[in-house]
Design a protein around this motif. Sequence first.
Motif, PDB file in Angstrom:
ATOM      1  N   LEU A   1       6.996  45.654 -48.920  1.00 19.61           N
ATOM      2  CA  LEU A   1       6.126  45.037 -47.915  1.00 19.61           C
ATOM      3  C   LEU A   1       6.978  44.604 -46.724  1.00 19.61           C
ATOM      4  CD1 LEU A   1       3.771  42.812 -50.113  1.00 19.61           C
ATOM      5  CD2 LEU A   1       3.238  44.998 -49.051  1.00 19.61           C
ATOM      6  N   PHE A   2       6.797  45.273 -45.612  1.00 14.58           N
ATOM      7  CA  PHE A   2       7.495  44.892 -44.385  1.00 14.58           C
ATOM      8  C   PHE A   2       6.771  45.518 -43.205  1.00 14.58           C
ATOM      9  CE2 PHE A   2       9.001  49.141 -44.735  1.00 14.58           C
ATOM     10  CZ  PHE A   2       9.360  49.532 -43.454  1.00 14.58           C
ATOM     11  N   MET A   3       7.057  45.020 -42.025  1.00 10.60           N
ATOM     12  CA  MET A   3       6.518  45.637 -40.810  1.00 10.60           C
ATOM     13  C   MET A   3       7.434  45.303 -39.641  1.00 10.60           C
ATOM     14  SD  MET A   3       3.194  43.225 -40.136  1.00 10.60           S
ATOM     15  CE  MET A   3       3.311  41.441 -40.022  1.00 10.60           C
ATOM     16  N   GLN A   4       7.396  46.167 -38.630  1.00 11.00           N
ATOM     17  CA  GLN A   4       8.161  45.958 -37.406  1.00 11.00           C
ATOM     18  C   GLN A   4       7.177  45.788 -36.261  1.00 11.00           C
ATOM     19  OE1 GLN A   4      10.794  49.307 -37.141  1.00 11.00           O
ATOM     20  NE2 GLN A   4      12.246  48.474 -38.618  1.00 11.00           N
ATOM     21  N   LEU A   5       7.382  44.739 -35.487  1.00 14.56           N
ATOM     22  CA  LEU A   5       6.447  44.410 -34.409  1.00 14.56           C
ATOM     23  C   LEU A   5       7.186  44.395 -33.077  1.00 14.56           C
ATOM     24  CD1 LEU A   5       4.580  41.426 -36.122  1.00 14.56           C
ATOM     25  CD2 LEU A   5       4.019  43.852 -36.235  1.00 14.56           C
ATOM     26  N   ASP A   6       6.666  45.145 -32.103  1.00 12.39           N
ATOM     27  CA  ASP A   6       7.275  45.128 -30.778  1.00 12.39           C
ATOM     28  C   ASP A   6       6.805  43.886 -30.018  1.00 12.39           C
ATOM     29  OD1 ASP A   6       4.757  45.651 -29.532  1.00 12.39           O
ATOM     30  OD2 ASP A   6       5.005  47.779 -29.908  1.00 12.39           O
ATOM     31  N   PRO A   7       7.436  43.547 -28.900  1.00  9.82           N
ATOM     32  CA  PRO A   7       7.097  42.313 -28.169  1.00  9.82           C
ATOM     33  C   PRO A   7       5.645  42.225 -27.708  1.00  9.82           C
ATOM     34  CG  PRO A   7       9.220  43.133 -27.446  1.00  9.82           C
ATOM     35  CD  PRO A   7       8.646  44.188 -28.334  1.00  9.82           C
ATOM     36  N   GLN A   8       4.910  43.356 -27.724  1.00 11.19           N
ATOM     37  CA  GLN A   8       3.492  43.316 -27.348  1.00 11.19           C
ATOM     38  C   GLN A   8       2.637  42.650 -28.424  1.00 11.19           C
ATOM     39  OE1 GLN A   8       2.358  44.375 -24.448  1.00 11.19           O
ATOM     40  NE2 GLN A   8       4.296  45.219 -23.705  1.00 11.19           N
ATOM     41  N   LEU A   9       3.161  42.592 -29.657  1.00 10.15           N
ATOM     42  CA  LEU A   9       2.363  42.102 -30.782  1.00 10.15           C
ATOM     43  C   LEU A   9       2.687  40.667 -31.186  1.00 10.15           C
ATOM     44  CD1 LEU A   9       2.219  45.202 -33.148  1.00 10.15           C
ATOM     45  CD2 LEU A   9       0.320  44.131 -31.961  1.00 10.15           C
ATOM     46  N   TYR A  10       3.703  40.076 -30.640  1.00 10.01           N
ATOM     47  CA  TYR A  10       4.034  38.716 -31.065  1.00 10.01           C
ATOM     48  C   TYR A  10       4.537  37.917 -29.870  1.00 10.01           C
ATOM     49  CZ  TYR A  10       9.083  39.397 -30.698  1.00 10.01           C
ATOM     50  OH  TYR A  10      10.343  39.606 -30.214  1.00 10.01           O
ATOM     51  N   ARG A  11       4.546  36.607 -30.067  1.00  9.53           N
ATOM     52  CA  ARG A  11       5.126  35.707 -29.075  1.00  9.53           C
ATOM     53  C   ARG A  11       5.978  34.686 -29.803  1.00  9.53           C
ATOM     54  NH1 ARG A  11       2.123  32.684 -24.006  1.00  9.53           N
ATOM     55  NH2 ARG A  11       4.018  31.774 -23.103  1.00  9.53           N
TER      56      ARG A  11
END
Length: 379
Positions: free
Chosen positions: A93-103
Amino acid sequence: MEVYLGVPFGYEPDDEMRKLLEDFREMINFCIDYAYKRRITSYARLRRGVYGEWKRRWNYSTHFCHSACKIALAMLKKHRKKHKKGKPEAKKLFMQLDPQLYRFYGDKIRISVRPRKFIFINLKFGEYQKKFIDAWREGKLKTGEITVNENKIIIPFKKEVDLQNPREWIAIDINESNVTAVSSNPHVLRVDHELRTIHTTYFIIRRKIQKLARYKPKTARRLLKNYSDREKNRTRDLCHKISKEIVNFARQNNLGIVMEDLKGIRKRIRYGRQMNRRLHSWNFRDLQFYIDYKARLNGLPVEYVNPRGTSSLCPICGGKLAPNGHRLLRCLRCGYESDRDVTAGINMLRMRGAPLPLKAINEDSSPLLSEMERIVIKC
């Protein structure tokens, strides 16, 4: 130049976060299946192909689809490189989030699940992470694409550095029981460490536990995991301390760093059983990685040279060196004699084209390194 450093933060996942991680794992496997059946290797083509079906299956922000496509293609590429049959499968279970998806707020993170729908995560951090948060708040650092798993969030901090072009360089030779560095100013820096002793100690402990496995298999598995984690933690901590000492010395003397390119060296290890075990547990890659990123964060350039002949060729005439006592090498052609680790460092400086430490190769001196300033650190 931008330098990245991933910093781990702890957090407590709730049911909503766990559901998001499970859904993201399904997205990755869906993208893998689609790309594998159609032999797709292009990110743009995969994204266009899966988007319609992905949108029908999951009601998340579009950038989750983009991230899943990137990870799927990376897993397929690695799978093909290892010449494995079939297709890979995402299990963790993992995921990678670019700056568009988090703050990032410093003490917490907001993840955009869908338009106007957010998940807020409170971060756990200590003094080490606080240094990066403070630098980020001061505008010295920026954040990149984060990685989230079941209990950690790894935030990469970006720093703009102007890599210097120093006149002086330091060549680092990484060995089992020490790290020897030769600089062109001139210095010999030797860091004695206990990495080999740690590996040997835990090998003996594991061998005793494996004998117990016949009678108490569950206990043996638990003990093996515990001692394996302890060994990993001790060696990682020691590698950080060694690399810190070396980079601090290079920074204080404004030295660029030269190291051997040891990529693929384990594939060439063909010795006896005991020697193979020792060399396969050698932490050269960890040390090189830590030295590399710490140096770049401090604005010091790092370069790699071919290791061929660094410990066997004379740095003065290029002749073949022969053993001449414990760790000493002597050139039969010109009479050069020195420690094998120091010789390797001088050869690396020569290969880099850096100015050589004249006192170290002065043919009139006996011994040749008597005038070099020696610094010994024990970690």
